[in-house]
Design an enzyme around this catalytic site. Sequence first.
Site, mmCIF file in Angstrom:
data_model
loop_
_atom_site.group_PDB
_atom_site.id
_atom_site.type_symbol
_atom_site.label_atom_id
_atom_site.label_comp_id
_atom_site.label_asym_id
_atom_site.label_seq_id
_atom_site.Cartn_x
_atom_site.Cartn_y
_atom_site.Cartn_z
ATOM 1 N N HIS A 169 0.855 -1.199 0.000
ATOM 2 C CA HIS A 169 0.000 0.000 0.000
ATOM 3 C C HIS A 169 0.890 1.248 0.000
ATOM 4 O O HIS A 169 1.378 1.679 1.037
ATOM 5 C CB HIS A 169 -0.904 -0.016 1.230
ATOM 6 C CG HIS A 169 -2.028 0.982 1.192
ATOM 7 N ND1 HIS A 169 -2.064 2.056 0.325
ATOM 8 C CD2 HIS A 169 -3.178 1.050 1.910
ATOM 9 C CE1 HIS A 169 -3.190 2.744 0.535
ATOM 10 N NE2 HIS A 169 -3.877 2.153 1.487
ATOM 11 N N HIS A 172 -2.668 6.967 -1.055
ATOM 12 C CA HIS A 172 -3.692 7.600 -0.197
ATOM 13 C C HIS A 172 -3.163 8.348 1.016
ATOM 14 O O HIS A 172 -3.880 8.537 1.989
ATOM 15 C CB HIS A 172 -4.723 6.554 0.273
ATOM 16 C CG HIS A 172 -5.378 5.806 -0.847
ATOM 17 N ND1 HIS A 172 -6.182 4.710 -0.664
ATOM 18 C CD2 HIS A 172 -5.343 6.002 -2.195
ATOM 19 C CE1 HIS A 172 -6.612 4.247 -1.835
ATOM 20 N NE2 HIS A 172 -6.103 5.026 -2.778
ATOM 21 N N TYR A 174 -0.794 7.348 3.192
ATOM 22 C CA TYR A 174 -0.263 6.541 4.295
ATOM 23 C C TYR A 174 1.272 6.531 4.219
ATOM 24 O O TYR A 174 1.850 7.237 3.395
ATOM 25 C CB TYR A 174 -0.890 5.138 4.276
ATOM 26 C CG TYR A 174 -2.372 5.194 4.606
ATOM 27 C CD1 TYR A 174 -2.799 5.566 5.882
ATOM 28 C CD2 TYR A 174 -3.339 4.937 3.647
ATOM 29 C CE1 TYR A 174 -4.150 5.664 6.199
ATOM 30 C CE2 TYR A 174 -4.701 5.023 3.956
ATOM 31 C CZ TYR A 174 -5.091 5.391 5.230
ATOM 32 O OH TYR A 174 -6.424 5.496 5.537
HETATM 33 C C1 LIG Z 1 -15.030 1.139 3.022
HETATM 34 C C2 LIG Z 1 -13.798 1.369 2.205
HETATM 35 C C3 LIG Z 1 -12.557 1.010 2.723
HETATM 36 C C4 LIG Z 1 -11.384 1.200 1.972
HETATM 37 N N1 LIG Z 1 -10.181 0.752 2.469
HETATM 38 C C5 LIG Z 1 -9.068 0.776 1.678
HETATM 39 C C6 LIG Z 1 -7.862 0.142 2.096
HETATM 40 O O1 LIG Z 1 -7.772 -0.502 3.157
HETATM 41 N N2 LIG Z 1 -6.794 0.224 1.257
HETATM 42 C C7 LIG Z 1 -6.842 0.892 0.064
HETATM 43 O O2 LIG Z 1 -5.848 0.958 -0.649
HETATM 44 N N3 LIG Z 1 -7.992 1.477 -0.360
HETATM 45 C C8 LIG Z 1 -9.101 1.414 0.403
HETATM 46 N N4 LIG Z 1 -10.290 1.931 -0.072
HETATM 47 C C9 LIG Z 1 -10.344 2.462 -1.455
HETATM 48 C C10 LIG Z 1 -10.797 1.349 -2.429
HETATM 49 O O3 LIG Z 1 -9.807 0.353 -2.569
HETATM 50 C C11 LIG Z 1 -11.114 1.906 -3.827
HETATM 51 O O4 LIG Z 1 -9.938 2.466 -4.375
HETATM 52 C C12 LIG Z 1 -12.202 2.967 -3.791
HETATM 53 O O5 LIG Z 1 -13.323 2.514 -3.036
HETATM 54 C C13 LIG Z 1 -12.666 3.324 -5.199
HETATM 55 O O6 LIG Z 1 -13.279 2.213 -5.807
HETATM 56 P P1 LIG Z 1 -14.887 2.144 -5.965
HETATM 57 O O7 LIG Z 1 -15.292 3.459 -6.557
HETATM 58 O O8 LIG Z 1 -15.111 0.969 -6.875
HETATM 59 O O9 LIG Z 1 -15.474 1.957 -4.598
HETATM 60 C C14 LIG Z 1 -11.461 1.777 0.679
HETATM 61 C C15 LIG Z 1 -12.717 2.148 0.170
HETATM 62 C C16 LIG Z 1 -13.864 1.933 0.899
HETATM 63 C C17 LIG Z 1 -15.208 2.294 0.295
#
Ligand SMILES: Cc1cc2nc3c(=O)[nH]c(=O)nc-3n(C[C@H](O)[C@H](O)[C@H](O)COP(=O)(O)O)c2cc1C
Length: 372
Positions: A169, A172, A174
């Site tokens: 990762h 974002h 981090y």
């Molecule tokens: C509830 C939730 C938790 C997430 N946790 C992570 C995470 O742990 N690691 C990460 O890289 N992105 C995380 N994301 C981002 C998602 O991996 C993804 O990039 C984002 O939801 C966009 O995709 P979508 O539009 O299909 O939801 C999270 C998103 C959501 C909605």
Amino acid sequence: MSVQSLFQPFVSGPLTLASRIVMAPMTRSFSPGGVPNDQVIEYYRRRAAAGVGLIITEGTTVDHPAANGYPNVPRFHGEDALAGWRKVVEAVHAEGGKIAPQLWHVGNVRRLGTEPDGSVPGYGPMEKRKDDQVVVHGMTQADIDAVIVAFAEAAAAAKAIGMDAVEIHGAHGYLIDQFFWEASNQREDAYGGSVQGRSRFAVELIQAVRAAVGPDYPIIFRFSQWKQQDYSARLAPTPEALEEFLQPLAQAGVDIFHCSTRRFWEAEFPDAPADVAGLNLAGWTRRLTGKPVITVGSVGLDGEFLKFMAKTDEVAQPARLDGLVARLEQQEFDLVAVGRALLVDPDWAVKVREGRDDDILAFSRDALGNLS
Ligand SMILES: Cc1cc2nc3c(=O)[nH]c(=O)nc-3n(C[C@H](O)[C@H](O)[C@H](O)COP(=O)(O)O)c2cc1C
């Protein structure tokens, strides 16, 4: 429109996927004590059974006291947690799916009082104090080395329990991204300054992971321009800057880049020459590195994800996949990560394949309240 291209196999080295659909990593906070339990096993098994080619797990912490930032996040170290993950792997494999853990250190986002030891502050590129208290510890060389070892050990553990790949990762805002980003890294040592300096932590970490897993084991690296601290932030404002950023990561051992955006259809560099002006971040990354890439961001839904992280009654409705499929067929990207659509609907992929569009579920925040 045919969605067939989403259901073509994908091969990269030893990694063979039955479809192009990847479950995006999503923190779910349903692992008390940091151990993935039966509910977590079933959650991932269902997605594998319904046609997801590769599951990337929720962020799971490496073995460092400041790695975790949130409650009930699963660990990727310790016998109990790894035994839980091994069962997840077995369940996913029994359904013909593949799975990679997302290895995570939150860095300076961690707050005092967070599990497992609330007295440990955040760790980041720079020290931060509040009212004379250290709330973020500025990382020394020894801290950097310890975190790198923790990632390498987690990757070795992933391979040992049968995971098909690892995802680092680096996105974002981090820890790894905090080193990349000028706004959070003003170090004056070898880990700061130029792009090369700010990437050095990631490069050394990827090299250590590569050494730990051997030459053929797939390493996925997730990065983003945007930061949770600033959605408009950009690490690379031009294609040249993106190439300068990506090349050292590719050379350090990345096999697949996971290019995190909020809307997959947005052009990354709209002022580029006409033949490439429409490419998204994944498209540029594929073009500049020659590596396979994963795109992500609002696939199958009509609203982007960040607004759902805060309290809202809004609902994201299912959206057509024509634009996505056209781009996949033009080989702008190799794989498509799906977040919320798969979070709310374990059967999303099979419904897409069978054209059961009317059965596809809409997404609202309610879906975050359970692990079904
Ligand atoms: C509830 C939730 C938790 C997430 N946790 C992570 C995470 O742990 N690691 C990460 O890289 N992105 C995380 N994301 C981002 C998602 O991996 C993804 O990039 C984002 O939801 C966009 O995709 P979508 O539009 O299909 O939801 C999270 C998103 C959501 C909605």
